[in-house]
Design a protein around this motif. Structure first.
Motif, PDB file in Angstrom:
ATOM      1  N   ALA A  33       0.849  -1.190   0.000  1.00  0.00           N
ATOM      2  CA  ALA A  33       0.000   0.000   0.000  1.00  0.00           C
ATOM      3  C   ALA A  33       0.879   1.232   0.000  1.00  0.00           C
ATOM      4  N   VAL A  34       0.637   2.140  -0.930  1.00  0.00           N
ATOM      5  CA  VAL A  34       1.370   3.402  -1.000  1.00  0.00           C
ATOM      6  C   VAL A  34       0.389   4.521  -0.694  1.00  0.00           C
ATOM      7  N   VAL A  35       0.612   5.209   0.406  1.00  0.00           N
ATOM      8  CA  VAL A  35      -0.272   6.294   0.834  1.00  0.00           C
ATOM      9  C   VAL A  35       0.343   7.605   0.385  1.00  0.00           C
ATOM     10  N   GLY A  36      -0.313   8.237  -0.568  1.00  0.00           N
ATOM     11  CA  GLY A  36       0.203   9.462  -1.160  1.00  0.00           C
ATOM     12  C   GLY A  36       0.804   9.183  -2.516  1.00  0.00           C
ATOM     13  N   ALA A  37       0.240   9.789  -3.560  1.00  0.00           N
ATOM     14  CA  ALA A  37       0.737   9.608  -4.928  1.00  0.00           C
ATOM     15  C   ALA A  37       1.315  10.913  -5.445  1.00  0.00           C
ATOM     16  N   VAL A 123       3.612  -1.121   3.998  1.00  0.00           N
ATOM     17  CA  VAL A 123       2.963   0.170   3.775  1.00  0.00           C
ATOM     18  C   VAL A 123       4.050   1.213   3.576  1.00  0.00           C
ATOM     19  N   VAL A 124       3.939   2.018   2.527  1.00  0.00           N
ATOM     20  CA  VAL A 124       4.861   3.125   2.285  1.00  0.00           C
ATOM     21  C   VAL A 124       4.084   4.422   2.436  1.00  0.00           C
ATOM     22  N   ILE A 145       2.328  -4.573  10.187  1.00  0.00           N
ATOM     23  CA  ILE A 145       2.800  -4.413   8.807  1.00  0.00           C
ATOM     24  C   ILE A 145       4.006  -3.482   8.821  1.00  0.00           C
ATOM     25  N   PRO A 146       5.137  -3.889   8.245  1.00  0.00           N
ATOM     26  CA  PRO A 146       6.283  -2.983   8.175  1.00  0.00           C
ATOM     27  C   PRO A 146       5.904  -1.669   7.498  1.00  0.00           C
ATOM     28  N   LEU A 147       6.335  -0.566   8.103  1.00  0.00           N
ATOM     29  CA  LEU A 147       6.061   0.768   7.570  1.00  0.00           C
ATOM     30  C   LEU A 147       7.354   1.395   7.076  1.00  0.00           C
ATOM     31  N   VAL A 148       7.370   1.796   5.816  1.00  0.00           N
ATOM     32  CA  VAL A 148       8.459   2.602   5.274  1.00  0.00           C
ATOM     33  C   VAL A 148       7.942   4.030   5.197  1.00  0.00           C
TER      34      VAL A 148
END
Length: 250
Positions: A33-37, A123-124, A145-148
């Motif tokens: 999951a990428v939050v922010g495009a 999650v990024v 969930i690992p967060l980057v």
């Protein structure tokens, strides 16, 4: 098994001893999951799709503006006024039709975060407000969930990987505490940002997301990479777990 087309597409990964065919299969079976495009999210999405991540979720409620085009290179002049998440899904399919991209045209909030992020392997976060960042971070911690997390301002950037549910690893709040966006908080529009820096920081965030799926090199969790585009230089610091952290503390 990887198809002949996939073997050709990912050949440069497969010959890497640290990735190989098994690692490429892990990427194909992963969900990110990428939050922010925006400035950070765009290169993250491009490199993860190109790398062969099987499923990407793009969460962003914003539309393209002319001022985005200096750094958000997935979009074009004709895209101004269109939703970023929908455009990203379309462009990423053109880049790699083997990747399934799900656009979510809404702002992630506490009430929806669990539903939007559950089931992902990484999650990024490349958003630009502490309220959103803390919501994403707390949810990733709760769901294990690992967060980057990646951030940028002017000529500087930061990238860190957080797995705070582990006994010896910090979460994002261990780093920023209960941060908030003050009324006089500086913004990208006021202070500016070098477009190429967003590409550098986003690319590094994609690298750390891949590392979280296919472990290689040294473990990244608990490390914060600080990039200075003026010098230029990069340094890495280790972040301890905060026993008083309101999320993961004892």
């Amino acid at each position: 098994m990887l198809t002949d087309d996939e073997l050709t597409r990912y050949a440069r990964h497969i010959v890497l001893r640290e990735i190989g065919g098994a690692g490429q299969m892990k990427l194909r079976g992963s969900r990110v999951a990428v939050v922010g495009a925006g400035g950070i999210g765009v290169p993250v999405l491009q490199y993860l799709a190109a790398a062969g991540v099987g499923a990407l979720t793009v969460v962003d409620d914003d539309v393209v503006s002319a001022s985005n085009l200096q750094r958000q290179v997935l979009y074009t002049t004709g895209d101004v006024g269109s939703p970023k998440a929908l455009l990203a899904a379309r462009r990423l399919f053109d880049l790699n039709p083997f990747a399934t991209v799900t656009p979510v045209v809404q702002r992630i909030e506490a009430a929806s975060a669990d539903t939007l992020l559950a089931g992902h392997d990484v999650v990024v976060d490349g958003t630009d407000s502490f309220a959103t960042r803390l919501t994403v971070a707390d949810t990733a911690w709760r769901l294990h969930i690992p967060l980057v997390s990646a951030a940028i301002g002017q000529f500087h950037g930061q990238v860190g990987t957080f797995t705070g549910w582990l006994a010896d690893a910090p979460c994002y709040r261990c780093y920023v505490g209960d941060a908030f966006d003050a009324d006089d908080c500086d913004t990208c529009a006021e202070d500016g940002v070098l477009g190429a820096m967003t590409g550098m920081v986003g690319s590094m965030a994609a690298l750390e997301a891949i590392r979280a799926i296919v472990p290689f090199g040294e473990p990244a969790t608990g490390k914060l990479h600080i990039i200075d585009g003026l010098t230029p230089s990069m340094r890495t610091i280790r972040m301890p777990k905060d026993p008083g952290c309101s999320t993961c503390g004892a």
